[in-house]
Design an enzyme around this catalytic site. Structure first.
Site, PDB file in Angstrom:
ATOM      1  N   HIS A  17      10.426  27.769  33.678  1.00  0.00           N
ATOM      2  CA  HIS A  17       9.375  26.846  33.231  1.00  0.00           C
ATOM      3  C   HIS A  17       8.405  26.530  34.371  1.00  0.00           C
ATOM      4  O   HIS A  17       7.185  26.484  34.169  1.00  0.00           O
ATOM      5  CB  HIS A  17       9.988  25.509  32.774  1.00  0.00           C
ATOM      6  CG  HIS A  17      10.849  25.577  31.550  1.00  0.00           C
ATOM      7  ND1 HIS A  17      12.133  25.065  31.516  1.00  0.00           N
ATOM      8  CD2 HIS A  17      10.618  26.080  30.310  1.00  0.00           C
ATOM      9  CE1 HIS A  17      12.650  25.235  30.305  1.00  0.00           C
ATOM     10  NE2 HIS A  17      11.751  25.867  29.556  1.00  0.00           N
ATOM     11  N   LYS A  41      16.515  19.783  17.693  1.00  0.00           N
ATOM     12  CA  LYS A  41      17.652  20.143  18.547  1.00  0.00           C
ATOM     13  C   LYS A  41      18.293  18.852  19.074  1.00  0.00           C
ATOM     14  O   LYS A  41      17.615  17.835  19.210  1.00  0.00           O
ATOM     15  CB  LYS A  41      17.167  20.952  19.756  1.00  0.00           C
ATOM     16  CG  LYS A  41      16.507  22.270  19.428  1.00  0.00           C
ATOM     17  CD  LYS A  41      16.008  22.930  20.704  1.00  0.00           C
ATOM     18  CE  LYS A  41      15.264  24.227  20.435  1.00  0.00           C
ATOM     19  NZ  LYS A  41      14.629  24.776  21.645  1.00  0.00           N
ATOM     20  N   ARG A  90       9.968  35.622  26.943  1.00  0.00           N
ATOM     21  CA  ARG A  90      10.872  36.473  27.733  1.00  0.00           C
ATOM     22  C   ARG A  90      11.216  37.769  27.025  1.00  0.00           C
ATOM     23  O   ARG A  90      11.800  38.667  27.626  1.00  0.00           O
ATOM     24  CB  ARG A  90      12.191  35.718  28.012  1.00  0.00           C
ATOM     25  CG  ARG A  90      12.066  34.520  28.895  1.00  0.00           C
ATOM     26  CD  ARG A  90      13.193  33.560  28.683  1.00  0.00           C
ATOM     27  NE  ARG A  90      13.199  33.081  27.306  1.00  0.00           N
ATOM     28  CZ  ARG A  90      13.977  32.125  26.844  1.00  0.00           C
ATOM     29  NH1 ARG A  90      14.857  31.549  27.628  1.00  0.00           N
ATOM     30  NH2 ARG A  90      13.914  31.749  25.582  1.00  0.00           N
ATOM     31  N   SER A 128      17.275  27.114  29.362  1.00  0.00           N
ATOM     32  CA  SER A 128      17.913  25.807  29.569  1.00  0.00           C
ATOM     33  C   SER A 128      19.333  25.829  29.003  1.00  0.00           C
ATOM     34  O   SER A 128      20.258  25.267  29.597  1.00  0.00           O
ATOM     35  CB  SER A 128      17.112  24.705  28.868  1.00  0.00           C
ATOM     36  OG  SER A 128      15.810  24.654  29.375  1.00  0.00           O
TER      37      SER A 128
HETATM   38  O1  PNS Z   1      11.199  24.397  24.310  1.00  0.00           O
HETATM   39  P1  PNS Z   1      11.158  24.615  22.822  1.00  0.00           P
HETATM   40  O2  PNS Z   1      12.302  23.870  22.165  1.00  0.00           O
HETATM   41  O3  PNS Z   1      11.106  26.063  22.458  1.00  0.00           O
HETATM   42  O4  PNS Z   1       9.795  23.938  22.308  1.00  0.00           O
HETATM   43  C1  PNS Z   1       9.411  23.975  20.964  1.00  0.00           C
HETATM   44  C2  PNS Z   1       8.200  23.068  20.678  1.00  0.00           C
HETATM   45  C3  PNS Z   1       8.441  21.657  21.173  1.00  0.00           C
HETATM   46  C4  PNS Z   1       6.963  23.610  21.368  1.00  0.00           C
HETATM   47  C5  PNS Z   1       7.969  23.103  19.133  1.00  0.00           C
HETATM   48  O5  PNS Z   1       9.155  22.821  18.484  1.00  0.00           O
HETATM   49  C6  PNS Z   1       6.913  22.084  18.663  1.00  0.00           C
HETATM   50  O6  PNS Z   1       5.751  22.242  18.913  1.00  0.00           O
HETATM   51  N1  PNS Z   1       7.346  21.037  17.937  1.00  0.00           N
HETATM   52  C7  PNS Z   1       6.488  19.987  17.459  1.00  0.00           C
HETATM   53  C8  PNS Z   1       6.475  19.960  15.931  1.00  0.00           C
HETATM   54  C9  PNS Z   1       5.402  20.862  15.369  1.00  0.00           C
HETATM   55  O7  PNS Z   1       4.247  20.763  15.720  1.00  0.00           O
HETATM   56  N2  PNS Z   1       5.807  21.779  14.436  1.00  0.00           N
HETATM   57  C10 PNS Z   1       4.894  22.652  13.744  1.00  0.00           C
HETATM   58  C11 PNS Z   1       4.446  23.854  14.523  1.00  0.00           C
HETATM   59  S1  PNS Z   1       5.743  24.971  14.873  1.00  0.00           S
END
Ligand code: PNS
Length: 161
Positions: A17, A41, A90, A128
């Site tokens: 990150h 999560k 990745r 993570s």
């Molecule tokens: O590190 P992660 O868990 O892969 O991050 C995922 C994240 C936080 C970027 C994604 O889950 C997110 O944007 N969540 C907010 C909810 C949202 O906007 N959902 C609709 C679009 S996918």
């Protein structure tokens, strides 16, 4: 000023990150590292812990801001005035997922772009989730995390000596 939002769970932030955030700074003037609060999560670290670890990690980077957000990423991006969302990939599996997420985000708000930065070869294995598993079983995570947060992560898993 071109702003990018680097959104994620950061449970916890890894060297992968950090590398993505610093590389994003070569393209954008300011990067907001934004932790999602309402994740589906179940995180190991609380939102306050994750934000604090990110702040420690980036304390010497004046162009990186750490924040958290609730709800939709597209709404948060609009609020910040960012031009783009940064995501690290990745693998082709990550790419597929990110492409769909970008499509969903564009349906909600067509005014920002998603910029996908490919992981460095040495970070391809890193996540993570993997760090938490290794830490839980007492393995060496010293090469995987920013040095500023290692003690906190080991403490969480009762592994600090
Ligand atoms: O590190 P992660 O868990 O892969 O991050 C995922 C994240 C936080 C970027 C994604 O889950 C997110 O944007 N969540 C907010 C909810 C949202 O906007 N959902 C609709 C679009 S996918």
């Amino acid at each position: 000023m071109k702003i990018a939002v680097y959104a994620g769970s950061f449970d916890p932030v890894t060297n992968g990150h950090v590398d993505i955030a610093l590389r994003a700074l070569k393209i954008f003037d300011k990067v907001i590292v934004a932790v999602l609060r309402n994740s589906s999560k179940t995180p190991v670290f609380t939102i306050d812990e994750r934000v604090a670890m990110l702040k420690k990690t980036f304390e010497s980077e004046p162009c990186i801001e750490v924040d958290s957000f609730d709800g939709l990423l597209s709404d948060y991006v609009k609020k910040t005035g960012a031009a783009a969302v940064i995501r690290g990939i990745r693998s082709s599996t990550d790419f597929e997922q990110e492409m769909k997420m970008d499509m969903a985000n564009k349906k909600l708000n067509n005014e920002f772009e998603t910029v996908l930065l490919t992981s460095r070869a040495e970070h391809v294995y890193l996540s993570s989730g993997l760090v938490k598993e290794i830490a839980a079983y007492g393995g060496d995570i010293s090469e995987m995390l920013p040095k500023q947060i290692i003690e906190h992560v080991l403490e969480k898993f009762g592994r600090n000596k």
